[in-house]
Design a protein around this motif. Structure first.
Motif, PDB file in Angstrom:
ATOM      1  N   GLY A  59     -41.633  13.656  47.695  1.00  0.00           N
ATOM      2  CA  GLY A  59     -40.726  14.342  48.749  1.00  0.00           C
ATOM      3  C   GLY A  59     -39.402  14.389  48.560  1.00  0.00           C
ATOM      4  N   ARG A  60     -39.095  14.550  47.136  1.00  0.00           N
ATOM      5  CA  ARG A  60     -37.637  14.884  46.706  1.00  0.00           C
ATOM      6  C   ARG A  60     -37.432  16.199  46.500  1.00  0.00           C
ATOM      7  NH1 ARG A  60     -37.150  10.444  42.005  1.00  0.00           N
ATOM      8  NH2 ARG A  60     -35.149  10.977  42.249  1.00  0.00           N
ATOM      9  N   ARG A  61     -36.379  16.666  46.929  1.00  0.00           N
ATOM     10  CA  ARG A  61     -36.116  17.967  46.666  1.00  0.00           C
ATOM     11  C   ARG A  61     -35.115  18.443  45.446  1.00  0.00           C
ATOM     12  NH1 ARG A  61     -33.677  20.857  52.041  1.00  0.00           N
ATOM     13  NH2 ARG A  61     -34.030  22.710  50.604  1.00  0.00           N
ATOM     14  N   ARG A  62     -35.599  19.115  44.615  1.00  0.00           N
ATOM     15  CA  ARG A  62     -34.954  19.433  43.386  1.00  0.00           C
ATOM     16  C   ARG A  62     -33.578  20.408  43.645  1.00  0.00           C
ATOM     17  NH1 ARG A  62     -34.520  23.600  39.800  1.00  0.00           N
ATOM     18  NH2 ARG A  62     -35.897  24.878  41.317  1.00  0.00           N
ATOM     19  N   ASP A  63     -33.645  21.272  44.695  1.00  0.00           N
ATOM     20  CA  ASP A  63     -32.503  22.110  44.877  1.00  0.00           C
ATOM     21  C   ASP A  63     -32.055  22.590  43.516  1.00  0.00           C
ATOM     22  OD1 ASP A  63     -32.928  21.674  47.622  1.00  0.00           O
ATOM     23  OD2 ASP A  63     -31.618  19.902  47.652  1.00  0.00           O
ATOM     24  N   ASN A  64     -30.440  22.446  43.407  1.00  0.00           N
ATOM     25  CA  ASN A  64     -29.782  23.044  42.357  1.00  0.00           C
ATOM     26  C   ASN A  64     -29.724  22.064  41.221  1.00  0.00           C
ATOM     27  OD1 ASN A  64     -29.740  25.871  43.227  1.00  0.00           O
ATOM     28  ND2 ASN A  64     -28.104  25.112  44.810  1.00  0.00           N
ATOM     29  N   ALA A  65     -30.626  20.848  41.077  1.00  0.00           N
ATOM     30  CA  ALA A  65     -30.386  19.838  40.194  1.00  0.00           C
ATOM     31  C   ALA A  65     -30.469  20.359  38.773  1.00  0.00           C
ATOM     32  CB  ALA A  65     -31.393  18.803  40.378  1.00  0.00           C
ATOM     33  N   GLY A  66     -29.626  19.994  37.820  1.00  0.00           N
ATOM     34  CA  GLY A  66     -29.749  20.443  36.357  1.00  0.00           C
ATOM     35  C   GLY A  66     -28.786  21.760  36.024  1.00  0.00           C
ATOM     36  N   SER A  67     -28.916  22.381  35.075  1.00  0.00           N
ATOM     37  CA  SER A  67     -27.869  23.361  34.809  1.00  0.00           C
ATOM     38  C   SER A  67     -28.374  24.156  33.681  1.00  0.00           C
ATOM     39  CB  SER A  67     -26.507  22.882  34.409  1.00  0.00           C
ATOM     40  OG  SER A  67     -26.685  22.306  33.149  1.00  0.00           O
ATOM     41  N   TRP A  68     -28.005  25.537  33.600  1.00  0.00           N
ATOM     42  CA  TRP A  68     -28.571  26.335  32.371  1.00  0.00           C
ATOM     43  C   TRP A  68     -28.095  25.961  31.103  1.00  0.00           C
ATOM     44  CZ3 TRP A  68     -32.432  29.368  32.952  1.00  0.00           C
ATOM     45  CH2 TRP A  68     -32.892  29.756  34.338  1.00  0.00           C
ATOM     46  N   PRO A  69     -26.745  25.355  30.888  1.00  0.00           N
ATOM     47  CA  PRO A  69     -26.444  24.847  29.555  1.00  0.00           C
ATOM     48  C   PRO A  69     -27.526  23.843  29.196  1.00  0.00           C
ATOM     49  CG  PRO A  69     -24.643  25.372  30.826  1.00  0.00           C
ATOM     50  CD  PRO A  69     -25.639  25.489  31.783  1.00  0.00           C
ATOM     51  N   SER A  70     -27.657  22.758  30.011  1.00  0.00           N
ATOM     52  CA  SER A  70     -28.484  21.647  29.683  1.00  0.00           C
ATOM     53  C   SER A  70     -29.876  22.033  29.400  1.00  0.00           C
ATOM     54  CB  SER A  70     -28.586  20.734  30.987  1.00  0.00           C
ATOM     55  OG  SER A  70     -27.423  20.129  31.095  1.00  0.00           O
ATOM     56  N   ALA A  71     -30.293  23.241  30.165  1.00  0.00           N
ATOM     57  CA  ALA A  71     -31.574  23.482  29.947  1.00  0.00           C
ATOM     58  C   ALA A  71     -31.704  24.306  28.617  1.00  0.00           C
ATOM     59  CB  ALA A  71     -32.239  24.653  31.075  1.00  0.00           C
ATOM     60  N   LEU A  72     -30.539  25.055  28.141  1.00  0.00           N
ATOM     61  CA  LEU A  72     -30.469  25.601  26.785  1.00  0.00           C
ATOM     62  C   LEU A  72     -30.679  24.739  25.595  1.00  0.00           C
ATOM     63  CD1 LEU A  72     -30.214  27.866  24.993  1.00  0.00           C
ATOM     64  CD2 LEU A  72     -27.623  27.850  25.346  1.00  0.00           C
ATOM     65  N   ILE A 155     -29.125  17.032  17.185  1.00  0.00           N
ATOM     66  CA  ILE A 155     -27.958  17.504  17.806  1.00  0.00           C
ATOM     67  C   ILE A 155     -28.036  18.186  19.124  1.00  0.00           C
ATOM     68  CG2 ILE A 155     -25.711  19.233  17.448  1.00  0.00           C
ATOM     69  CD1 ILE A 155     -26.132  18.712  14.263  1.00  0.00           C
ATOM     70  N   ALA A 156     -28.952  19.100  19.206  1.00  0.00           N
ATOM     71  CA  ALA A 156     -29.263  19.733  20.696  1.00  0.00           C
ATOM     72  C   ALA A 156     -29.479  18.357  21.657  1.00  0.00           C
ATOM     73  CB  ALA A 156     -30.424  20.402  20.527  1.00  0.00           C
ATOM     74  N   TRP A 157     -30.466  17.308  21.165  1.00  0.00           N
ATOM     75  CA  TRP A 157     -30.753  16.457  22.199  1.00  0.00           C
ATOM     76  C   TRP A 157     -29.647  15.586  22.360  1.00  0.00           C
ATOM     77  CZ3 TRP A 157     -34.188  16.052  25.559  1.00  0.00           C
ATOM     78  CH2 TRP A 157     -34.513  14.606  26.290  1.00  0.00           C
ATOM     79  N   GLY A 158     -28.665  15.278  21.414  1.00  0.00           N
ATOM     80  CA  GLY A 158     -27.570  14.484  21.657  1.00  0.00           C
ATOM     81  C   GLY A 158     -26.605  15.235  22.795  1.00  0.00           C
ATOM     82  N   VAL A 159     -26.522  16.757  22.671  1.00  0.00           N
ATOM     83  CA  VAL A 159     -25.792  17.593  23.464  1.00  0.00           C
ATOM     84  C   VAL A 159     -26.080  17.361  25.013  1.00  0.00           C
ATOM     85  CG1 VAL A 159     -24.784  19.789  24.128  1.00  0.00           C
ATOM     86  CG2 VAL A 159     -24.755  18.819  21.812  1.00  0.00           C
ATOM     87  N   TYR A 160     -27.536  17.347  24.960  1.00  0.00           N
ATOM     88  CA  TYR A 160     -28.337  17.410  26.281  1.00  0.00           C
ATOM     89  C   TYR A 160     -27.920  15.854  27.016  1.00  0.00           C
ATOM     90  CZ  TYR A 160     -31.952  17.092  29.617  1.00  0.00           C
ATOM     91  OH  TYR A 160     -32.625  17.141  30.634  1.00  0.00           O
ATOM     92  N   SER A 161     -28.303  14.768  26.126  1.00  0.00           N
ATOM     93  CA  SER A 161     -27.813  13.497  26.410  1.00  0.00           C
ATOM     94  C   SER A 161     -26.356  13.543  27.146  1.00  0.00           C
ATOM     95  CB  SER A 161     -28.066  12.526  25.393  1.00  0.00           C
ATOM     96  OG  SER A 161     -29.357  12.585  25.121  1.00  0.00           O
ATOM     97  N   LEU A 162     -25.502  13.780  26.513  1.00  0.00           N
ATOM     98  CA  LEU A 162     -24.134  13.954  26.742  1.00  0.00           C
ATOM     99  C   LEU A 162     -23.819  14.757  28.130  1.00  0.00           C
ATOM    100  CD1 LEU A 162     -22.219  14.235  23.160  1.00  0.00           C
ATOM    101  CD2 LEU A 162     -22.170  12.280  24.516  1.00  0.00           C
ATOM    102  N   ARG A 163     -24.625  15.663  28.255  1.00  0.00           N
ATOM    103  CA  ARG A 163     -24.320  16.546  29.286  1.00  0.00           C
ATOM    104  C   ARG A 163     -25.005  15.754  30.617  1.00  0.00           C
ATOM    105  NH1 ARG A 163     -22.486  21.402  29.664  1.00  0.00           N
ATOM    106  NH2 ARG A 163     -23.815  21.549  31.706  1.00  0.00           N
ATOM    107  N   GLY A 164     -25.913  14.884  30.247  1.00  0.00           N
ATOM    108  CA  GLY A 164     -26.638  14.284  31.302  1.00  0.00           C
ATOM    109  C   GLY A 164     -25.640  13.178  32.069  1.00  0.00           C
ATOM    110  N   ARG A 165     -24.696  12.711  31.369  1.00  0.00           N
ATOM    111  CA  ARG A 165     -23.797  11.633  31.980  1.00  0.00           C
ATOM    112  C   ARG A 165     -23.304  12.236  33.127  1.00  0.00           C
ATOM    113  NH1 ARG A 165     -21.023   9.305  26.268  1.00  0.00           N
ATOM    114  NH2 ARG A 165     -22.873   8.411  25.667  1.00  0.00           N
ATOM    115  N   GLY A 166     -23.222  11.543  34.119  1.00  0.00           N
ATOM    116  CA  GLY A 166     -22.431  11.911  35.567  1.00  0.00           C
ATOM    117  C   GLY A 166     -23.130  13.021  36.141  1.00  0.00           C
ATOM    118  N   ALA A 167     -24.621  13.534  35.796  1.00  0.00           N
ATOM    119  CA  ALA A 167     -25.183  14.573  36.288  1.00  0.00           C
ATOM    120  C   ALA A 167     -26.134  14.455  37.462  1.00  0.00           C
ATOM    121  CB  ALA A 167     -26.077  15.311  35.259  1.00  0.00           C
ATOM    122  N   GLY A 168     -25.690  13.284  38.202  1.00  0.00           N
ATOM    123  CA  GLY A 168     -26.532  12.758  39.155  1.00  0.00           C
ATOM    124  C   GLY A 168     -27.663  11.892  38.945  1.00  0.00           C
ATOM    125  N   ASP A 169     -28.767  12.129  39.862  1.00  0.00           N
ATOM    126  CA  ASP A 169     -30.133  11.844  39.906  1.00  0.00           C
ATOM    127  C   ASP A 169     -30.710  12.260  38.392  1.00  0.00           C
ATOM    128  OD1 ASP A 169     -32.932  11.165  39.551  1.00  0.00           O
ATOM    129  OD2 ASP A 169     -32.834  10.765  41.932  1.00  0.00           O
TER     130      ASP A 169
END
Length: 282
Positions: A59-72, A155-169
């Motif tokens: 029952g959790r709503r995704r809404d606008n979670a995540g981002s396009w740069p992180s998805a890339l 490197i891409a996964w490192g960037v993804y991990s760094l972008r995930g800091r403070g990204a909420g749930d």
């Protein structure tokens, strides 16, 4: 606080899941007819579907979670990872991946003004020397192009991990990023179809689905359930086990060879990173 027995079990399961991605990709590309683009697409799509299903059931709503740069960044990691494993052994690939991830995150710390003690510098240089020694030309060196692709994935996964800091749930953010990465994966598969290289072998799709839905989606959710109960330094240290598990499983399950170069490089890379992590904790 989570009971110690449950915490230990979930941690072990998460590390096995992370290591399994290397094994599943390698066995699919080695023993079935699926191609790297097809594996990437099936992995990301199945991972997105699994995350969407689990969060919907909760029952959790995704809404606008995540981002396009992180998805890339997520897509880049998954695609480079798949193409690298056309020629790399599971253990070697996992070691290069992990080393590149940690080097990216440590490098970002230096760029951001983090101060390194003499021991941290020694650990970083030891890890770099291990990576360089692993890929230097020689009879037992892994293919250079595949190694570079895997380093790019790290490197891409490192960037993804760094972008995930403070990204909420993190669970919601991961689901949002996986869903955003699906169009990119479909575009990659479409390019393969146009060029005539796309091959969605049934058994290969099975392994790719296991990688996406189980080893990736469920593995991340389990790991995120563990993280609030352990320190950041302990979490980083625990992840040192993933390439070791992949290497051991590659030998036992896939019949991959163990070379002196791989053993020495593993000791240097993992030992150096462990030294950096422990010095950070202190």
């Amino acid at each position: 606080m989570m009971p110690l027995g449950r915490l230990t079990l979930l941690t072990v399961v998460a590390m096995i899941a992370f290591a399994s991605n290397s094994l599943l990709c390698r066995v699919a590309l080695r023993d079935t007819n699926i191609d790297a683009a097809g594996f990437t697409a099936v992995r990301l799509i199945s991972g997105a579907l699994m995350l969407w299903f689990i969060l919907s059931m909760q029952g959790r709503r995704r809404d606008n979670a995540g981002s396009w740069p992180s998805a890339l960044a997520l897509f880049s990691y998954a695609a480079l990872f798949s193409f690298a494993y056309i020629d790399l052994a599971a253990g070697t690939g996992a070691l290069i991946l992990f080393g590149a991830v940690q080097a990216t995150m440590i490098g970002y710390g230096l760029y951001s003004g983090e101060r390194f003690s003499a021991l941290k510098w020694a650990g970083l240089l030891l890890a770099i020397a291990g990576l360089v020694g692993l890929v230097l030309p020689g009879l037992t060196a892994p293919p250079l192009v595949a190694s570079l692709l895997m380093a790019g994935a790290g490197i891409a996964w490192g960037v993804y991990s760094l972008r995930g800091r403070g990204a909420g749930d993190p669970s919601l953010a991961t689901a949002g990023n996986f869903i955003r990465a699906v169009p990119m994966a479909v575009a990659l598969a479409a390019m393969g179809w146009i060029s005539g290289s796309l091959n969605l072998d049934l058994y290969g799709m099975f392994w790719a689905t296991a990688s996406g839905a189980l080893a990736s989606a469920l593995g991340y959710l389990i790991w995120y359930a563990v993280l609030p109960h352990i320190s950041a330094a302990n979490a980083a240290t625990i992840q040192l086990s993933a390439p070791v598990i992949a290497a051991i499983a590659g030998v036992l399950l896939l019949g991959e060879a163990v070379t002196l170069r791989l053993l020495l490089a593993s000791a240097a890379i993992l030992g150096g990173i462990a030294l950096v992590i422990q010095q950070r904790a202190r």
